[in-house]
Design a protein around this motif. Structure first.
Motif, mmCIF file in Angstrom:
data_model
loop_
_atom_site.group_PDB
_atom_site.id
_atom_site.type_symbol
_atom_site.label_atom_id
_atom_site.label_comp_id
_atom_site.label_asym_id
_atom_site.label_seq_id
_atom_site.Cartn_x
_atom_site.Cartn_y
_atom_site.Cartn_z
ATOM 1 N N PRO A 65 2.295 6.002 -7.726
ATOM 2 C CA PRO A 65 1.140 5.505 -8.271
ATOM 3 C C PRO A 65 1.321 5.273 -9.898
ATOM 4 O O PRO A 65 0.561 5.822 -10.327
ATOM 5 C CB PRO A 65 0.027 6.488 -7.811
ATOM 6 N N SER A 66 2.126 4.868 -10.283
ATOM 7 C CA SER A 66 2.493 4.574 -11.904
ATOM 8 C C SER A 66 2.115 3.190 -12.132
ATOM 9 O O SER A 66 2.187 2.307 -11.443
ATOM 10 C CB SER A 66 3.878 4.709 -12.094
ATOM 11 N N LEU A 67 1.843 3.040 -13.505
ATOM 12 C CA LEU A 67 1.362 1.835 -14.064
ATOM 13 C C LEU A 67 2.447 0.584 -13.897
ATOM 14 O O LEU A 67 2.269 -0.285 -13.452
ATOM 15 C CB LEU A 67 1.283 1.724 -15.477
ATOM 16 N N LEU A 119 -2.787 2.193 -5.139
ATOM 17 C CA LEU A 119 -2.476 2.928 -6.321
ATOM 18 C C LEU A 119 -3.701 4.153 -6.502
ATOM 19 O O LEU A 119 -3.390 5.349 -6.806
ATOM 20 C CB LEU A 119 -2.717 1.998 -7.619
ATOM 21 N N ILE A 120 -4.942 3.700 -5.994
ATOM 22 C CA ILE A 120 -5.963 4.691 -6.162
ATOM 23 C C ILE A 120 -5.751 5.713 -4.988
ATOM 24 O O ILE A 120 -6.018 6.925 -5.174
ATOM 25 C CB ILE A 120 -7.203 3.885 -6.076
ATOM 26 N N VAL A 178 1.057 -1.185 -0.077
ATOM 27 C CA VAL A 178 -0.203 0.168 0.056
ATOM 28 C C VAL A 178 0.927 1.151 0.053
ATOM 29 O O VAL A 178 0.655 2.373 -0.734
ATOM 30 C CB VAL A 178 -0.956 -0.102 1.340
ATOM 31 N N TYR A 179 1.753 1.075 0.787
ATOM 32 C CA TYR A 179 2.780 2.315 0.968
ATOM 33 C C TYR A 179 3.568 2.741 -0.376
ATOM 34 O O TYR A 179 3.678 3.903 -0.921
ATOM 35 C CB TYR A 179 3.787 2.158 2.287
ATOM 36 N N SER A 180 3.906 1.640 -1.050
ATOM 37 C CA SER A 180 4.792 1.939 -2.088
ATOM 38 C C SER A 180 4.005 2.077 -3.273
ATOM 39 O O SER A 180 4.652 3.150 -4.273
ATOM 40 C CB SER A 180 5.661 0.392 -2.661
ATOM 41 N N LEU A 210 -3.396 8.204 -6.542
ATOM 42 C CA LEU A 210 -4.042 8.914 -7.698
ATOM 43 C C LEU A 210 -5.054 9.923 -7.099
ATOM 44 O O LEU A 210 -5.285 11.026 -7.896
ATOM 45 C CB LEU A 210 -4.631 7.904 -8.602
ATOM 46 N N LEU A 211 -5.508 9.655 -5.874
ATOM 47 C CA LEU A 211 -6.564 10.615 -5.412
ATOM 48 C C LEU A 211 -5.876 11.636 -4.430
ATOM 49 O O LEU A 211 -6.654 12.387 -3.937
ATOM 50 C CB LEU A 211 -7.772 9.794 -4.648
ATOM 51 N N GLY A 212 -4.525 11.556 -4.343
ATOM 52 C CA GLY A 212 -3.764 12.641 -3.424
ATOM 53 C C GLY A 212 -4.008 12.353 -2.024
ATOM 54 O O GLY A 212 -3.690 13.053 -1.299
ATOM 55 N N MET A 213 -4.203 11.061 -1.714
ATOM 56 C CA MET A 213 -4.128 10.684 -0.320
ATOM 57 C C MET A 213 -2.653 10.724 -0.022
ATOM 58 O O MET A 213 -1.805 9.875 -0.768
ATOM 59 C CB MET A 213 -4.977 9.426 0.272
#
Length: 241
Positions: free
Chosen positions: A86-88, A156-157, A79-81, A160-163
Motif C-alpha cells: 500500500p505505497s503511493l 490500498l485502504i 486489490v491484491y497488489s 493501510l488498515l492492516g487487513m
C-alpha cells in the motif's frame, strides 16, 4: 466503588489489542451505508434487462456468476497488489495500468466515480491513517497522475488498515455481489435472499482468482462488458451504469 469501576475501565482499555480496534475500522469499510456510491450502479444489469439478456431469476443468477468471475479475473489482482504493497508509487502505477486496461467507457467512469468517493470518504473516516490524506492531496495536486479507480483504492485502504490480502479480496467480491443483487431487487427482478444462495459460488470464484499478479488480469465475460457499455444509450434508466 465508583473509583474501582473507573480503574477497571482503564485496565480494560489498556488490555484491548490494537488489532481488535483496527477491526472496527475494517468492518466499517464494508458497511453498506458508507457513502461511496456503490448502490448507484447496476454493473450493466439494467442494460442487460432492457436488452432481454436477463429476464428471469435463472438469467440473473447466470449474470451474477459471470459478473463475479469477471470481477475476480480483472479486479482482484489490483486489490491484491495494492493490499500487499500500500505505497503511493505502487497505487499510482496500478491505477494507470487499470485505466489503460478498461475499454468500456461506462464501466471506466463507474470505477472512477466509486473510487473517488471511496477515497474522499476514507480520508474523512479513517483519520487514524494520516497517510491516506497525504496520498490523496499529492494525487489531486498533480492532475492526470491517477484516475482514482475503485479496485486499487480499495486494496490500498485495506492494506493501510492492516487487513490481510485474502480478506480484502473476499471483501471486494462480497461488495460487488451485494451491490448487483441490491440493483436486481430495486429493478423488481428478485428478492434480497438470493445473496445467501450465491455466496458459495462466490467463494469458489474467489479461491479460483485470488492472489494473482496484475499481469494475469483479464476479461472473462466480454459480452457483459459490451452490454454495460450500452447503458448510456438507454432511453430511461435508474442507475448510472
Amino acid at each position: 466503588m465508583e473509583q474501582d469501576f473507573f480503574e477497571t475501565e482503564k485496565k480494560r482499555k489498556r488490555d484491548v489489542p490494537i488489532d481488535s480496534i483496527l477491526q472496527w475500522s475494517q468492518w466499517q469499510l464494508l458497511d453498506s451505508i458508507l457513502p461511496t456510491g456503490g448502490f448507484a450502479h447496476s454493473f450493466g444489469l439494467e442494460a442487460a434487462i432492457q436488452s432481454r439478456l436477463v429476464s428471469s431469476p435463472d438469467d440473473l443468477k447466470t449474470f451474477i456468476i459471470h459478473l463475479l468471475e469477471n470481477t475476480g479475473s480483472l479486479f482482484l489482482p489490483f486489490v491484491y497488489s495494492t493490499t500487499t504493497n500500500p505505497s503511493l508509487e505502487n497505487w499510482q502505477e496500478l491505477d494507470r495500468i487499470l485505466d489503460a486496461t478498461l475499454t468500456n467507457e461506462v464501466g471506466r467512469k463507474a470505477s472512477v466515480s466509486q473510487g473517488s468517493s471511496l477515497m474522499r470518504v476514507a480520508v474523512s473516516v479513517f483519520t487514524e491513517v494520516p497517510s491516506l490524506k497525504s496520498m490523496r492531496d499529492v494525487s489531486i495536486a498533480s492532475p492526470g497522475v491517477v484516475s482514482f479507480h475503485h479496485a486499487p483504492i480499495f486494496g490500498l485502504i485495506c492494506g493501510l488498515l492492516g487487513m490481510d490480502s485474502g480478506t480484502s479480496q473476499r471483501a471486494y467480491m462480497f461488495m460487488n455481489m451485494r451491490d448487483v443483487i441490491s440493483a436486481a431487487t430495486r429493478l423488481n427482478l428478485v428478492g434480497p435472499m438470493l445473496q445467501h444462495r450465491i455466496a458459495p459460488l462466490a467463494e469458489d470464484l474467489f479461491k479460483k482468482w485470488m492472489d494473482r499478479p496484475v499481469e494475469d488480469a483479464c476479461q472473462t465475460a466480454p459480452l457483459l462488458d459490451t452490454i454495460q457499455g450500452c447503458h448510456s444509450y438507454l432511453f430511461s434508466r435508474l442507475f448510472c451504469s
